[in-house]
Scaffold this motif. Sequence first.
Motif, PDB file in Angstrom:
ATOM      1  N   SER A   6      39.030 -14.437 -64.280  1.00 42.89           N
ATOM      2  CA  SER A   6      38.494 -15.199 -65.410  1.00 42.89           C
ATOM      3  C   SER A   6      39.632 -15.846 -66.203  1.00 42.89           C
ATOM      4  O   SER A   6      39.508 -16.996 -66.654  1.00 42.89           O
ATOM      5  CB  SER A   6      37.683 -14.291 -66.336  1.00 42.89           C
ATOM      6  OG  SER A   6      36.610 -13.701 -65.643  1.00 42.89           O
ATOM      7  N   GLU A   7      40.727 -15.113 -66.377  1.00 36.98           N
ATOM      8  CA  GLU A   7      41.891 -15.669 -67.078  1.00 36.98           C
ATOM      9  C   GLU A   7      42.437 -16.900 -66.355  1.00 36.98           C
ATOM     10  O   GLU A   7      42.746 -17.924 -66.979  1.00 36.98           O
ATOM     11  CB  GLU A   7      43.000 -14.610 -67.175  1.00 36.98           C
ATOM     12  CG  GLU A   7      42.848 -13.651 -68.334  1.00 36.98           C
ATOM     13  CD  GLU A   7      44.111 -12.826 -68.561  1.00 36.98           C
ATOM     14  OE1 GLU A   7      45.054 -13.348 -69.189  1.00 36.98           O
ATOM     15  OE2 GLU A   7      44.159 -11.684 -68.099  1.00 36.98           O
ATOM     16  N   TRP A  10      40.067 -19.799 -66.787  1.00 37.36           N
ATOM     17  CA  TRP A  10      40.074 -20.226 -68.188  1.00 37.36           C
ATOM     18  C   TRP A  10      41.298 -21.098 -68.492  1.00 37.36           C
ATOM     19  O   TRP A  10      41.186 -22.165 -69.101  1.00 37.36           O
ATOM     20  CB  TRP A  10      40.069 -18.998 -69.096  1.00 37.36           C
ATOM     21  CG  TRP A  10      39.755 -19.306 -70.531  1.00 37.36           C
ATOM     22  CD1 TRP A  10      40.604 -19.779 -71.482  1.00 37.36           C
ATOM     23  CD2 TRP A  10      38.486 -19.177 -71.169  1.00 37.36           C
ATOM     24  NE1 TRP A  10      39.956 -19.939 -72.674  1.00 37.36           N
ATOM     25  CE2 TRP A  10      38.643 -19.575 -72.512  1.00 37.36           C
ATOM     26  CE3 TRP A  10      37.227 -18.749 -70.733  1.00 37.36           C
ATOM     27  CZ2 TRP A  10      37.594 -19.559 -73.420  1.00 37.36           C
ATOM     28  CZ3 TRP A  10      36.186 -18.739 -71.641  1.00 37.36           C
ATOM     29  CH2 TRP A  10      36.369 -19.135 -72.966  1.00 37.36           C
ATOM     30  N   ASP A  14      41.653 -24.923 -69.655  1.00 37.59           N
ATOM     31  CA  ASP A  14      42.470 -25.347 -70.803  1.00 37.59           C
ATOM     32  C   ASP A  14      43.415 -26.483 -70.408  1.00 37.59           C
ATOM     33  O   ASP A  14      43.588 -27.459 -71.141  1.00 37.59           O
ATOM     34  CB  ASP A  14      43.299 -24.170 -71.337  1.00 37.59           C
ATOM     35  CG  ASP A  14      42.473 -23.230 -72.217  1.00 37.59           C
ATOM     36  OD1 ASP A  14      41.408 -23.657 -72.697  1.00 37.59           O
ATOM     37  OD2 ASP A  14      42.892 -22.083 -72.411  1.00 37.59           O
ATOM     38  N   LYS A  20      34.236 -25.364 -72.812  1.00 41.13           N
ATOM     39  CA  LYS A  20      33.798 -24.132 -72.159  1.00 41.13           C
ATOM     40  C   LYS A  20      32.700 -23.421 -72.944  1.00 41.13           C
ATOM     41  O   LYS A  20      32.595 -23.562 -74.167  1.00 41.13           O
ATOM     42  CB  LYS A  20      34.990 -23.171 -72.008  1.00 41.13           C
ATOM     43  CG  LYS A  20      36.096 -23.709 -71.137  1.00 41.13           C
ATOM     44  CD  LYS A  20      37.313 -22.822 -71.161  1.00 41.13           C
ATOM     45  CE  LYS A  20      38.101 -22.932 -72.450  1.00 41.13           C
ATOM     46  NZ  LYS A  20      38.688 -24.252 -72.679  1.00 41.13           N
ATOM     47  N   ALA A  22      30.892 -19.278 -72.760  1.00 38.73           N
ATOM     48  CA  ALA A  22      31.104 -17.961 -72.151  1.00 38.73           C
ATOM     49  C   ALA A  22      29.778 -17.200 -72.063  1.00 38.73           C
ATOM     50  O   ALA A  22      28.967 -17.242 -72.993  1.00 38.73           O
ATOM     51  CB  ALA A  22      32.111 -17.151 -72.969  1.00 38.73           C
ATOM     52  N   LEU A  45      42.586 -14.671 -74.128  1.00 38.19           N
ATOM     53  CA  LEU A  45      42.365 -16.080 -73.814  1.00 38.19           C
ATOM     54  C   LEU A  45      42.724 -17.004 -74.966  1.00 38.19           C
ATOM     55  O   LEU A  45      42.761 -18.220 -74.796  1.00 38.19           O
ATOM     56  CB  LEU A  45      40.896 -16.308 -73.412  1.00 38.19           C
ATOM     57  CG  LEU A  45      40.370 -15.444 -72.264  1.00 38.19           C
ATOM     58  CD1 LEU A  45      38.889 -15.715 -72.032  1.00 38.19           C
ATOM     59  CD2 LEU A  45      41.153 -15.716 -70.984  1.00 38.19           C
TER      60      LEU A  45
END
Length: 361
Positions: A6-7, A10, A14, A20, A22, A45
Amino acid sequence: GVEPQSETVWHQADKYKVPKMAFINKMDRLGANFWGAVREMREKLGANPLVLTIPYGAEDEFKGVFDVITKKLILWDEESLGQRFEECPVPDSHLEEVEAAYQGLLEALADLDEGIMELYLNDQKIPEQLIHKAIREATISLEGVPVFCGSALKNKGVQPLLDGVSRYLPSPLDIPPVKGTDPRTGKEVSRKPSYNTPLSALAFKIQMDQGRKMTFVRIYSGVMKAGEEVFNSGKNKKERVARLLQMHANKRERIQEAGAGSIVAVMGLKDTVTGDTLCDPGNPILLEPIEAYQPVISVAVEPKTSKDQEKVDLALGKLAEEDPTFKVHYDEETGQTIISGMGELHLDVLTHRLLREFHAP
């Protein structure tokens, strides 16, 4: 909580300035911690979460969600697998929790919207429409992230999420024109999201469909028509669009044309791969390609018998064409076929696909 994959996704969003939302999933699982996940969004995040639904119960006791803006409880029907749901008043035992979440949302929005700040500081009622407008503006400007929760497997919490997609995420008209370079001159050019501008589209996914190549494309400008030629500006080749398909999950509908803002599947593109630009032959543009991460793990694979090598090589080639993070090469020293990917799970999934879809021994 926030998982490593997920990081990665994400930070990629960015990088490309993609708005985005969530969805905190699996609220019915053991150890589910909604507010812990929200905290991790801030810490890992660097996000500014705008919490719009909160769970009613957790783990085995998860029953539904509270809509923070309307202050309603949404409950799903178990027998219909979440297709039917109803709105109910918030139970007295949870009024304080929902009100606290509502005030937290207003405080976050007051920092981003002067109209809400003025009403909030003067203890005046803030209209729902103004709240939705502020959330949409914060989402598009990347200053806030709407947060929903639920259990996707049971379709709980999915409907509010889809309403959020419709309300808060930008249409092509809400974002600047896409920019690229003219391959003939090297100069920067742009394309407005309009049917009346020259065609520009980006291939973002390849999928094998019953042995045939299906290319998923996002159309940024102009119109793509079945039967017409398009120009692959990166490879300097013309290709013919044999068929256009509008995808609905695992269903598809054949269409004759698709315009700016559409995401469609294209049949007949032989040389196009992930990241290629498709455009009007008379008005070429080269969009920024999709950067693929380099593989981090490699393993050797071999067929059960040498006569199956050709079948395995063909299947691996098709998988590599679909997935730019999956690489295949032949090691001359050991005489082995080496596959490389983003992790053990990635390679495990692909080897299972070799057996299931391609029947490679």
